[in-house]
Design an enzyme around this catalytic site. Sequence first.
Site, PDB file in Angstrom:
ATOM      1  N   CYS A  79      27.657  -1.892   9.863  1.00 20.83           N
ATOM      2  CA  CYS A  79      26.244  -1.979   9.446  1.00 20.83           C
ATOM      3  C   CYS A  79      25.292  -1.190  10.343  1.00 20.83           C
ATOM      4  O   CYS A  79      24.081  -1.260  10.157  1.00 20.83           O
ATOM      5  CB  CYS A  79      25.808  -3.441   9.389  1.00 20.83           C
ATOM      6  SG  CYS A  79      25.515  -4.171  11.018  1.00 20.83           S
ATOM      7  N   CYS A 124      29.267  -8.920  15.421  1.00 21.73           N
ATOM      8  CA  CYS A 124      28.004  -8.209  15.207  1.00 21.73           C
ATOM      9  C   CYS A 124      26.966  -9.234  14.761  1.00 21.73           C
ATOM     10  O   CYS A 124      27.209 -10.024  13.853  1.00 21.73           O
ATOM     11  CB  CYS A 124      28.190  -7.147  14.130  1.00 21.73           C
ATOM     12  SG  CYS A 124      26.627  -6.438  13.558  1.00 21.73           S
ATOM     13  N   CYS A 148      35.532  -7.235  25.700  1.00 27.24           N
ATOM     14  CA  CYS A 148      36.721  -6.465  25.350  1.00 27.24           C
ATOM     15  C   CYS A 148      36.659  -6.182  23.845  1.00 27.24           C
ATOM     16  O   CYS A 148      36.792  -7.100  23.043  1.00 27.24           O
ATOM     17  CB  CYS A 148      37.959  -7.296  25.702  1.00 27.24           C
ATOM     18  SG  CYS A 148      39.495  -6.426  25.420  1.00 27.24           S
TER      19      CYS A 148
HETATM   20 ZN   LIG Z   1      27.470  -5.127  11.869  1.00 28.34          ZN
END
Ligand SMILES: [Zn+2]
Length: 161
Positions: A79, A124, A148
């Site tokens: 995104c 995210c 990580c």
């Molecule tokens: Zn995203």
Amino acid sequence: MKIITYLFLISFFTLVSCQGNAQKKPKSEQFEIQKTDAEWKNQLTAQQYYVLIKEGTEKPFSSELNKIKNPGTFICAACKHPLFKTKRKFESGTGWPSFDKPIDGGVFYSADNKLGYKRNEVLCAKCGGHLGHVFNDGPPETTGKRYCLNGVAMNFIPTKK
Ligand SMILES: [Zn+2]
């Protein structure tokens, strides 16, 4: 005695209901960007889909992003949400791109018990795509955190000179 039984039942049901509430909501409700599995599959490469949507892990030392040292921003491959800056990147030796701190508002955390012990999954913050995990064995001179990450879950945008 009746009151004690009553109190016991109350506390028992409170406990049960708390556990019910503690369960995390399905991912799709938490994030600004909502797409169906089919839409993601269509948009992403097979490897991106495997990591971001199916919470897979790429092979270590496989990502081109491991080598990057020039200034810029790592964004979500799904995104384009900004996640990490090069200045917070460090060489962890693990074979995965590693950072000690995300951009403010970049990521979202979720508990993951897949390996039988609790790890903090890093997602995210905008689309909920799986990025990797965060551990407490990062550089002690900075944050002590080691993010990580899967390189395939991100794209790199160099800072324009
Ligand atoms: Zn995203």
